[in-house]
Design an enzyme around this catalytic site. Structure first.
Site, PDB file in Angstrom:
ATOM      1  N   ASP A   1      34.526  33.452  35.767  1.00 13.40           N
ATOM      2  CA  ASP A   1      34.745  34.890  35.915  1.00 13.40           C
ATOM      3  C   ASP A   1      33.423  35.591  35.677  1.00 13.40           C
ATOM      4  O   ASP A   1      32.604  35.131  34.875  1.00 13.40           O
ATOM      5  CB  ASP A   1      35.788  35.385  34.907  1.00 13.40           C
ATOM      6  CG  ASP A   1      37.204  34.931  35.258  1.00 13.40           C
ATOM      7  OD1 ASP A   1      37.486  34.734  36.451  1.00 13.40           O
ATOM      8  OD2 ASP A   1      38.013  34.793  34.329  1.00 13.40           O
TER       9      ASP A   1
ATOM     10  N   ASP B   1      40.501  36.353  41.948  1.00 11.07           N
ATOM     11  CA  ASP B   1      41.484  37.212  41.266  1.00 11.07           C
ATOM     12  C   ASP B   1      41.692  38.503  42.045  1.00 11.07           C
ATOM     13  O   ASP B   1      42.824  38.980  42.188  1.00 11.07           O
ATOM     14  CB  ASP B   1      41.019  37.537  39.850  1.00 11.07           C
ATOM     15  CG  ASP B   1      40.868  36.315  38.974  1.00 11.07           C
ATOM     16  OD1 ASP B   1      41.570  35.307  39.222  1.00 11.07           O
ATOM     17  OD2 ASP B   1      40.046  36.351  38.039  1.00 11.07           O
TER      18      ASP B   1
END
Length: 191
Positions: free
Chosen positions: A150, A164
């Site tokens: 991330d 995401d």
């Protein structure tokens, strides 16, 4: 999987979709184009996610975060073994199985797809699921236990990635299509 097909309303026969058998022959090429759109969107979302993560790992991991908009938006490499907000880090294997199941369901539904907006929505979901599944399968600490990369870090929010984002955008589009009564097979229903 039959439950998923029931929920999003894909009929098994042309009669269930409200079309005549002779209309099905003319609709089939349109359905194939929708499948091509689904897989093109999925491939684009997946490739964008994969390339962005490769750049982040090579250039940003183990370095100071890069401020994009002051401290409101930063690029900061983290490894997330859990779900959003780092929840469920002990359940990485379960998230891997869920992502694989989503991919299988979308692939099964693709053959009955006749709606362009649904093709885009499912393509976003598929590309995002493939992106995060790739991390869970191939990144450390090991197969089915890999941590997702991330890197998009808004202030006071979870750090996330492009996979995401694709999943969330696809999910929002599916909710909107459902509220409008548009089914993946192209039929519109009024409840």
């Amino acid at each position: 999987m039959a439950e998923a097909e029931r929920i999003i309303g894909t009929p098994d026969t042309p009669e269930a979709a409200g079309t005549e058998p002779e209309q099905e022959q003319t609709a089939r090429p349109r359905g194939k184009r929708r499948i091509a759109v689904l897989f093109t969107v999925a491939a684009f979302a997946y490739a964008l996610d994969l390339v962005s993560k490769m750049i982040v790992v090579a250039r940003l991991e183990h370095h100071e975060p890069i401020e994009i908009i002051g401290d409101w938006l930063k690029l900061e490499a983290i490894r997330n073994a859990g779900a959003a907000f780092g929840f469920g880090e002990a359940f990485t294997v379960i998230f891997t199985v869920i992502a694989a199941a989503v991919i299988v369901v979308i692939a099964r539904l693709a053959r009955k797809l006749h709606s362009l907006p649904w093709a885009i929505a499912l393509g976003l979901l598929l590309g995002g699921a493939l992106g995060n599944l790739t991390d869970r399968l191939f990144r450390s600490p090991g197969v089915f236990e890999g941590a997702v990369v991330d890197f998009i870090a808004p202030k006071h929010f979870a750090v996330f990635n492009l996979a995401d984002s694709a999943i969330v955008c696809g999910g929002i589009l599916i909710v909107l299509l459902s509220f409008k009564g548009l089914d993946p097979d192209g039929t519109v229903h009024k409840d």
